[in-house]
Design a protein around this motif. Structure first.
Motif, PDB file in Angstrom:
ATOM      1  N   GLN A  95       0.861  -1.185   0.000  1.00  0.00           N
ATOM      2  CA  GLN A  95       0.000   0.000   0.000  1.00  0.00           C
ATOM      3  C   GLN A  95       0.893   1.230   0.000  1.00  0.00           C
ATOM      4  O   GLN A  95       1.516   1.555   0.998  1.00  0.00           O
ATOM      5  N   ALA A  96       0.972   1.919  -1.118  1.00  0.00           N
ATOM      6  CA  ALA A  96       1.861   3.065  -1.268  1.00  0.00           C
ATOM      7  C   ALA A  96       1.168   4.390  -0.971  1.00  0.00           C
ATOM      8  O   ALA A  96       1.776   5.310  -0.446  1.00  0.00           O
TER       9      ALA A  96
ATOM     10  N   ILE B 244      -3.225   5.741  -7.416  1.00  0.00           N
ATOM     11  CA  ILE B 244      -1.916   6.178  -7.895  1.00  0.00           C
ATOM     12  C   ILE B 244      -2.076   6.673  -9.321  1.00  0.00           C
ATOM     13  O   ILE B 244      -2.647   5.991 -10.166  1.00  0.00           O
ATOM     14  N   TYR B 245      -1.572   7.879  -9.588  1.00  0.00           N
ATOM     15  CA  TYR B 245      -1.661   8.468 -10.917  1.00  0.00           C
ATOM     16  C   TYR B 245      -0.497   8.070 -11.809  1.00  0.00           C
ATOM     17  O   TYR B 245      -0.646   7.930 -13.018  1.00  0.00           O
ATOM     18  N   HIS B 246       0.689   7.930 -11.201  1.00  0.00           N
ATOM     19  CA  HIS B 246       1.879   7.665 -12.012  1.00  0.00           C
ATOM     20  C   HIS B 246       2.940   6.970 -11.173  1.00  0.00           C
ATOM     21  O   HIS B 246       3.095   7.283 -10.000  1.00  0.00           O
ATOM     22  N   VAL B 247       3.655   6.020 -11.783  1.00  0.00           N
ATOM     23  CA  VAL B 247       4.857   5.433 -11.187  1.00  0.00           C
ATOM     24  C   VAL B 247       5.974   5.517 -12.218  1.00  0.00           C
ATOM     25  O   VAL B 247       5.727   5.555 -13.429  1.00  0.00           O
TER      26      VAL B 247
ATOM     27  N   VAL C  22       9.302   5.807  -7.950  1.00  0.00           N
ATOM     28  CA  VAL C  22       8.689   7.083  -7.599  1.00  0.00           C
ATOM     29  C   VAL C  22       7.208   6.965  -7.926  1.00  0.00           C
ATOM     30  O   VAL C  22       6.830   6.497  -8.994  1.00  0.00           O
ATOM     31  N   SER C  23       6.357   7.378  -6.979  1.00  0.00           N
ATOM     32  CA  SER C  23       4.907   7.328  -7.213  1.00  0.00           C
ATOM     33  C   SER C  23       4.278   8.649  -6.810  1.00  0.00           C
ATOM     34  O   SER C  23       4.762   9.341  -5.918  1.00  0.00           O
TER      35      SER C  23
ATOM     36  N   ILE D 207       4.288  12.845  -3.448  1.00  0.00           N
ATOM     37  CA  ILE D 207       5.201  12.142  -4.316  1.00  0.00           C
ATOM     38  C   ILE D 207       6.105  11.352  -3.388  1.00  0.00           C
ATOM     39  O   ILE D 207       6.698  11.906  -2.460  1.00  0.00           O
ATOM     40  N   LYS D 208       6.188  10.041  -3.622  1.00  0.00           N
ATOM     41  CA  LYS D 208       6.960   9.169  -2.719  1.00  0.00           C
ATOM     42  C   LYS D 208       8.059   8.461  -3.489  1.00  0.00           C
ATOM     43  O   LYS D 208       7.869   8.066  -4.638  1.00  0.00           O
ATOM     44  N   PHE D 209       9.209   8.319  -2.827  1.00  0.00           N
ATOM     45  CA  PHE D 209      10.351   7.576  -3.360  1.00  0.00           C
ATOM     46  C   PHE D 209      10.483   6.293  -2.563  1.00  0.00           C
ATOM     47  O   PHE D 209      10.483   6.317  -1.327  1.00  0.00           O
TER      48      PHE D 209
END
Length: 110
Positions: free
Chosen positions: A80-81, A88-91, A99-100, A107-109
């Protein structure tokens, strides 16, 4: 339909697919394992997919990130990010990090 398909872009031939639809028994399909702690995993909608030579990464409409081995197409991580209510829109894969970004404005790394 929750399926990620891999094509030979030179001839648009379907090479393999990853599906979370348990009713499909086609030999080219690889079922991913469901994270039992996540809600509503039975039908995921993958919003975004990226890959490099080692892994395939997808982000779902309920905030999950799934990682598969590029060669075997076997899933080896699901987590679960982001918030399930935002998806989630983009990875992307940058310098071996995932990166998500999501509707939760983060924005998460990884």
């Amino acid at each position: 339909d929750g399926t990620i398909r891999f094509y030979d872009s030179r001839v648009w031939k379907l090479l393999a697919s990853i599906s979370n639809d348990s009713s499909n028994n086609n030999d080219t399909h690889h079922k991913h394992k469901h994270n039992k702690s996540s809600k509503n995993n039975s039908k995921l909608h993958w919003n975004t997919v990226c890959c490099d030579s080692l892994k395939i990464v997808s982000g779902s409409s309920n905030g999950l990130i799934s990682i598969w081995d590029s060669h075997s197409k076997e899933q080896y991580n699901l987590f679960q990010a982001h918030s399930p209510s935002h998806g989630i829109y983009h990875v992307n894969i940058i310098n071996n990090h995932i990166v998500s970004c999501s509707g939760d404005k983060l924005i998460k790394f990884w």
